[in-house]
Design an enzyme around this catalytic site. Structure first.
Site, PDB file in Angstrom:
ATOM      1  N   ALA A  22       0.736  -1.366  -0.201  1.00 45.23           N
ATOM      2  CA  ALA A  22      -0.067   0.177  -0.105  1.00 45.23           C
ATOM      3  C   ALA A  22       0.994   1.209   0.044  1.00 45.23           C
ATOM      4  O   ALA A  22       0.407   2.107  -0.492  1.00 45.23           O
ATOM      5  CB  ALA A  22      -0.796   0.008   1.106  1.00 45.23           C
ATOM      6  N   HIS A 119      -3.962 -10.209  -3.779  1.00 50.43           N
ATOM      7  CA  HIS A 119      -5.203  -9.882  -2.796  1.00 50.43           C
ATOM      8  C   HIS A 119      -6.237  -9.297  -3.544  1.00 50.43           C
ATOM      9  O   HIS A 119      -7.197  -8.768  -3.072  1.00 50.43           O
ATOM     10  CB  HIS A 119      -4.704  -8.869  -1.613  1.00 50.43           C
ATOM     11  CG  HIS A 119      -3.797  -9.366  -0.778  1.00 50.43           C
ATOM     12  ND1 HIS A 119      -3.157  -8.756   0.116  1.00 50.43           N
ATOM     13  CD2 HIS A 119      -3.465 -10.686  -0.542  1.00 50.43           C
ATOM     14  CE1 HIS A 119      -2.292  -9.320   0.886  1.00 50.43           C
ATOM     15  NE2 HIS A 119      -2.571 -10.493   0.494  1.00 50.43           N
ATOM     16  N   CYS A 155     -27.345 -16.972  -8.569  1.00 48.62           N
ATOM     17  CA  CYS A 155     -27.064 -18.014  -7.599  1.00 48.62           C
ATOM     18  C   CYS A 155     -27.567 -17.613  -6.253  1.00 48.62           C
ATOM     19  O   CYS A 155     -27.487 -18.486  -5.393  1.00 48.62           O
ATOM     20  CB  CYS A 155     -25.927 -18.544  -7.672  1.00 48.62           C
ATOM     21  SG  CYS A 155     -24.607 -17.704  -6.998  1.00 48.62           S
TER      22      CYS A 155
HETATM   23  P1  OAD Z   1       0.857  -1.631   5.308  1.00 44.24           P
HETATM   24  O1  OAD Z   1      -0.218  -0.505   5.623  1.00 44.24           O
HETATM   25  O2  OAD Z   1       0.925  -2.670   6.103  1.00 44.24           O
HETATM   26  O3  OAD Z   1       2.221  -1.191   5.138  1.00 44.24           O
HETATM   27  C1  OAD Z   1       2.544   0.018   4.322  1.00 44.24           C
HETATM   28  C2  OAD Z   1       3.902   0.487   4.475  1.00 44.24           C
HETATM   29  O4  OAD Z   1       4.172   1.401   3.462  1.00 44.24           O
HETATM   30  C3  OAD Z   1       4.137   0.859   5.936  1.00 44.24           C
HETATM   31  O5  OAD Z   1       5.475   0.362   6.738  1.00 44.24           O
HETATM   32  C4  OAD Z   1       4.538   2.383   5.615  1.00 44.24           C
HETATM   33  O6  OAD Z   1       5.630   2.990   6.632  1.00 44.24           O
HETATM   34  C5  OAD Z   1       4.834   2.229   4.201  1.00 44.24           C
HETATM   35  N1  OAD Z   1       4.821   3.687   3.525  1.00 44.24           N
HETATM   36  C6  OAD Z   1       3.357   4.276   3.263  1.00 44.24           C
HETATM   37  N2  OAD Z   1       3.509   5.497   2.510  1.00 44.24           N
HETATM   38  C7  OAD Z   1       5.000   5.441   2.129  1.00 44.24           C
HETATM   39  C8  OAD Z   1       5.664   6.288   1.240  1.00 44.24           C
HETATM   40  N3  OAD Z   1       5.090   7.325   0.497  1.00 44.24           N
HETATM   41  N4  OAD Z   1       6.959   5.964   1.134  1.00 44.24           N
HETATM   42  C9  OAD Z   1       7.592   5.016   1.730  1.00 44.24           C
HETATM   43  N5  OAD Z   1       6.992   4.146   2.558  1.00 44.24           N
HETATM   44  C10 OAD Z   1       5.624   4.239   2.590  1.00 44.24           C
HETATM   45  O7  OAD Z   1       0.238  -2.178   3.825  1.00 44.24           O
HETATM   46  P2  OAD Z   1       0.505  -3.644   3.341  1.00 44.24           P
HETATM   47  O8  OAD Z   1       2.125  -4.140   3.632  1.00 44.24           O
HETATM   48  O9  OAD Z   1       0.408  -3.336   1.677  1.00 44.24           O
HETATM   49  O10 OAD Z   1      -4.415  -7.219   2.716  1.00 44.24           O
HETATM   50  O11 OAD Z   1      -0.466  -4.591   4.015  1.00 44.24           O
HETATM   51  C11 OAD Z   1      -0.641  -5.879   3.435  1.00 44.24           C
HETATM   52  C12 OAD Z   1      -1.933  -6.423   3.350  1.00 44.24           C
HETATM   53  O12 OAD Z   1      -2.574  -6.097   4.786  1.00 44.24           O
HETATM   54  C13 OAD Z   1      -2.785  -5.761   2.277  1.00 44.24           C
HETATM   55  O13 OAD Z   1      -2.695  -6.123   1.198  1.00 44.24           O
HETATM   56  C14 OAD Z   1      -4.090  -5.882   3.011  1.00 44.24           C
HETATM   57  C15 OAD Z   1      -3.831  -5.339   4.454  1.00 44.24           C
HETATM   58  O14 OAD Z   1      -4.820  -6.258   5.377  1.00 44.24           O
HETATM   59  C16 OAD Z   1      -5.923  -7.569   2.594  1.00 44.24           C
HETATM   60  O15 OAD Z   1      -6.793  -6.829   2.722  1.00 44.24           O
HETATM   61  C17 OAD Z   1      -5.991  -9.221   2.728  1.00 44.24           C
HETATM   62 ZN    ZN Z   2     -23.609 -16.084  -8.101  1.00 43.99          ZN
END
Ligand code: OAD
Ligand code: ZN
Length: 246
Positions: A22, A119, A155
């Site tokens: 993200a 995801h 369904c």
């Molecule tokens: P997280 O919110 O856990 O981590 C995002 C990371 O990006 C954080 O550690 C921030 O410090 C960093 N960050 C944000 N903006 C930034 C920027 N401009 N420059 C550098 N770093 C930055 O998000 P994910 O790791 O993607 O799953 O989360 C993993 C999964 O958890 C997602 O796919 C989602 C969530 O639950 C599901 O929904 C199944």
């Molecule tokens: Zn259906």
């Protein structure tokens, strides 16, 4: 410094596989999950079993999704997306593995088949029973007229954004393709992910174990910084901006 080393690693690599979270999309206006103000600091996630079991949970899930619609609709790829798209056009990136659901890698120029969505995708919906695709406009209209999250007309099972919720199975083909990519690259770039959600978070380690170099670009420390060859704790847009080519 770190950014120069990253440049050398990118220049020296034949096959680069990026793995995004993200954090690559926050500069486009879409919040992440675990930073201050992130989605999971405001709302607890709705587990797939709750979604299946309860109309209230489905209504809440769709209300949250509609509340985000303007943000998703307005978001355009950021510097990180454009940098990866440039390396893709240059033939250095075969495909991107992403945990993101925002469609921004496709919007930046990756062919849909070259975006491995672990995801899923939140820009459309599917029936959880028969898999029939529905557009969000359709869901929204049905929600407005019926006053509740709609079921599939084919369904009668619930319709959900085409994303993978906690408790829901990972997509098999995507897991297979991500495994192949992680095992056949010489540079793996983990970008903007806290690397805490499994099995997705297993891919950086898998790449490293298969012999790739691993670079992590993330503002905050991650769970896997200690195994990486390079860690850059800085803003993604600033770090990757110089790699954008028109
Ligand atoms: P997280 O919110 O856990 O981590 C995002 C990371 O990006 C954080 O550690 C921030 O410090 C960093 N960050 C944000 N903006 C930034 C920027 N401009 N420059 C550098 N770093 C930055 O998000 P994910 O790791 O993607 O799953 O989360 C993993 C999964 O958890 C997602 O796919 C989602 C969530 O639950 C599901 O929904 C199944
Ligand atoms: Zn259906």
């Amino acid at each position: 410094d770190g950014v120069n080393r990253l440049g050398d690693m990118i220049a020296g690599a034949k096959v680069i596989v990026p793995f995004t979270g993200a954090g690559i999309s926050t500069e486009t206006g879409i919040p992440d999950f675990r930073s201050p103000g992130g989605l999971w600091t405001r709302n607890r996630p709705i587990h797939f079993d709750e979604f299946v079991a309860s109309q209230d949970a489905r209504d809440e899930a769709w209300r949250r999704r509609f509340a985000m619609q303007e943000t998703f609709a307005a978001a355009r790829p950021g510097r990180g997306h454009h940098a990866l798209a440039s390396l893709y056009r240059a033939g250095k990136i075969p495909a991107v593995i992403t945990q993101n659901i925002d469609n921004l890698h496709q919007d930046s120029g990756f062919a849909a088949d070259h975006v491995i969505e672990l995801h899923g995708n939140t820009t459309y919906a599917r029936c959880i029973g028969c898999g029939q695709r529905y557009e969000l406009d359709w869901v929204h209209r049905r929600f407005q007229t019926g006053g509740a999250a709609p079921d599939c007309p084919e369904c009668a099972e619930p319709v959900k954004t085409a994303t993978v919720s906690f408790g829901q199975a990972m997509p098999e083909a995507e897991m297979r393709r991500a495994t192949e990519l992680a095992q056949h690259c010489d540079l793996f770039l983990a970008i903007g992910s806290s690397l805490v959600v499994w099995p997705a978070a297993g891919f950086p380690l898998m790449a490293k174990q298969a012999g790739a170099q691993l670079a992590i670009i993330n503002r905050e420390p991650t769970d896997q910084d200690d195994v990486a060859d390079l860690v850059i704790r800085f803003d993604i847009g600033e770090v990757l901006g110089p790699f954008v080519r028109n």
